[in-house]
Write an enzyme that holds these catalytic residues in place. Structure first.
Site, PDB file in Angstrom:
ATOM      1  N   GLU A 268       5.576 -11.221  29.144  1.00 29.11           N
ATOM      2  CA  GLU A 268       4.607 -11.004  28.570  1.00 29.11           C
ATOM      3  C   GLU A 268       3.264 -11.901  29.036  1.00 29.11           C
ATOM      4  OE1 GLU A 268       4.172  -8.086  26.812  1.00 29.11           O
ATOM      5  OE2 GLU A 268       6.326  -7.539  26.729  1.00 29.11           O
ATOM      6  N   HIS A 271       1.865 -10.445  31.843  1.00 24.60           N
ATOM      7  CA  HIS A 271       0.526  -9.325  31.530  1.00 24.60           C
ATOM      8  C   HIS A 271      -0.575 -10.323  31.119  1.00 24.60           C
ATOM      9  CE1 HIS A 271       2.735  -5.706  31.780  1.00 24.60           C
ATOM     10  NE2 HIS A 271       3.584  -5.970  31.157  1.00 24.60           N
ATOM     11  N   GLU A 297       2.613  -3.986  35.232  1.00 24.06           N
ATOM     12  CA  GLU A 297       4.095  -4.291  35.158  1.00 24.06           C
ATOM     13  C   GLU A 297       4.538  -5.213  36.474  1.00 24.06           C
ATOM     14  OE1 GLU A 297       6.225  -4.023  32.657  1.00 24.06           O
ATOM     15  OE2 GLU A 297       4.639  -3.254  31.580  1.00 24.06           O
TER      16      GLU A 297
END
Length: 502
Positions: A268, A271, A297
């Site tokens: 995460e 991201h 991604e």
């Protein structure tokens, strides 16, 4: 258009973007809170009011007079200019909603909000039946919305392109065909002939407070700025982006699987780092908000797998983990630990899957989504079809829907066409990482804790552009080549052939 009129429209565009961003940030905050800290009994009222707010945002975004001014501005924009690119991204974003009647749009938002809640409740109960009618309604709402569009492609092709521009069933069919031809036989060979790796120490009892302490250690190692990145807990890990100075990640802790939260935190943050490293002047624009899902991604999977599962990464961080958990890991060497976290075995849960079997999890979802939208799958038997495909491809079958069709929240939120970007992003990541390795010693940087070299390379070659450039353009700039899935397939084949001494 005279210069004064154009200037007025440019000023209007700036105002328009700010108001749209205000709505987006408000709705994102509501959604983040709903997934992390909001009490459950407030869900019905919150969903109702959230749908109304989304409807107001919809009305503002699709106001005919506003769109007329933006279309006029687009017609006058210099070909190839940033203004032209930005306006085209805005119209692309609005393409599938501007033609919808407001009541259809609001109904779709309500159905997906209610459906996501139904999914959460069904997963907790390990019972697909309460979610089944909600899922049918979500699918029907999506199909209804697609009927309003003037498109020259199949419904599922359109949905795939919404998540990553330029993708289609033809492209994904070719990609997944290579996955099936090369990786499925390797997975089966490992089960028959591969070296035995015992990962059982990873599934002992691990104190949650100490897990949280180690997650913070990892985020500090990756130089996360706590003034810009918040961390919360949720049922299903995710990241949301608010501005160039704020991103939020949410993770989930398991008492008997610390690797889950460690890898999801690294994932995460990949991201989050992307959102924070886009050029500051793109804040609040489509260049920040319209980055393709496969591109996003690629960054989370690059950090999770190429960085987070590497020996060099753990050379720097494993001593801290051992210190926190001496009973569980004190006797496990660094090399043994690295083998454990890379071990491959067919499993049921996508987000817990190893690198080698992960694309098969995505293949299964891709084939089911295709069947949903071409009408060849009986929706009353969707959970059965899911279980059958897992047994067919991976030789495992879920004992209940929480391990099967209910494990992911994407369909509950109406995100059909999203799943394939995970596999495509993983393939992009392999190509990016190989290019990075050609420019500096990545392992040395990781082992010495010089994470700035990795994040700096990603910013310079990928992150800064946001959606200003397409995935193909960024791949060519960063690697010197168009997308080549062979990098991904060869990387996995080499890694797991060596790991299992085949």
């Amino acid at each position: 258009m005279n210069q004064e009129a154009k200037q007025n429209d440019l000023e209007f565009f700036e105002q328009y973007k700010q108001v749209c961003e205000a709505y987006r940030m408000t709705l994102s905050t509501l959604n983040f809170d709903a997934a992390t800290v909001a009490p459950e009994e407030g869900i019905p009222q919150r969903n109702k009011l959230g749908a109304i707010l989304a409807g107001e945002a919809f009305s503002y975004q699709t106001n005919p007079e506003s769109l007329k001014r933006l279309e006029s501005l687009l017609a006058q924009a210099e070909p190839g200019s940033l203004l032209e690119k930005e306006l085209k991204l805005y119209f692309r974003e609005l393409e599938d909603v501007r033609v919808l009647p407001k009541e259809v749009y609001i109904r779709q938002r309500r159905v997906t909000a209610d459906g996501h809640n139904a999914w959460r409740q069904a997963k907790l109960a390990n019972d697909f039946e309460p979610f089944q009618p909600a899922l049918k309604e979500i699918i029907q709402a999506q199909k209804e919305a697609l009927t309003y569009l003037d498109k020259d492609c199949a419904d599922y092709d359109y949905l795939l392109d919404r998540f990553e521009q330029g993708t289609s069933m033809a492209m994904y069919d070719e990609f997944f065909s290579k996955i099936k031809e090369t990786l499925l036989p390797l997975i089966q060979k490992i089960q028959r002939e591969g070296k035995k790796i015992d990962p059982s120490p990873l599934y002992l009892e691990y104190d949650l407070a100490k897990q949280k302490e180690f997650v913070q250690h990892i985020l500090d190692y990756m130089q996360m700025n706590p003034g810009q990145c918040g961390v919360a807990e949720t049922e299903h890990p995710f990241t949301d982006f608010f501005s160039d100075k704020e991103t939020r990640i949410a993770v989930h802790y398991y008492p008997q699987n610390p690797l889950s939260v460690i890898m999801s935190a690294v994932h995460e943050y990949g991201h989050g780092l992307y959102g924070l490293q886009i050029q500051p002047e793109y804040n609040g624009t489509a260049f920040k908000n319209a980055v393709g899902y496969a591109m996003h991604e690629s960054q989370s999977r690059l950090l999770e797998n190429h960085v987070g599962r590497s020996r060099a990464f753990w050379q720097a961080n494993y001593p801290a983990l051992q210190k926190l958990f001496p009973e569980q890991l004190g006797h496990v060497t660094l090399d043994q630990f690295v083998e454990m976290i890379n071990a491959s075995r067919p499993s049921l849960i996508r987000i817990e899957a190893d690198e080698l079997t992960y694309p098969i999890h995505i293949l299964i979802r891709y084939e089911l989504e295709k069947a949903i939208f071409d009408g060849s799958l009986d929706l009353d038997k969707l959970d059965q079809a899911w279980a059958d495909k897992y047994e067919q491809y991976l030789g495992v079958r879920p004992a209940g829907p929480a391990q099967g069709i209910l494990q992911d929240g994407h369909w509950g939120g109406g995100s059909f066409g999203y799943f394939p970007t995970y596999a495509l992003g993983s393939a992009y990541a392999a190509q990016f990482f190989q290019a990075m390795e050609k420019q500096f010693d990545v392992n040395q940087a990781l082992a010495s804790g010089d994470f700035q070299k990795i994040s700096g390379w990603l910013k310079e070659n990928i992150h800064q552009y946001g959606a200003e450039k397409t995935a193909d353009e960024i791949l060519r700039l960063a690697t010197g080549e168009p997308f080549r899935p062979e990098y991904y397939i060869n990387y996995l084949t080499k890694k797991y052939t060596e790991l299992y001494q085949l």
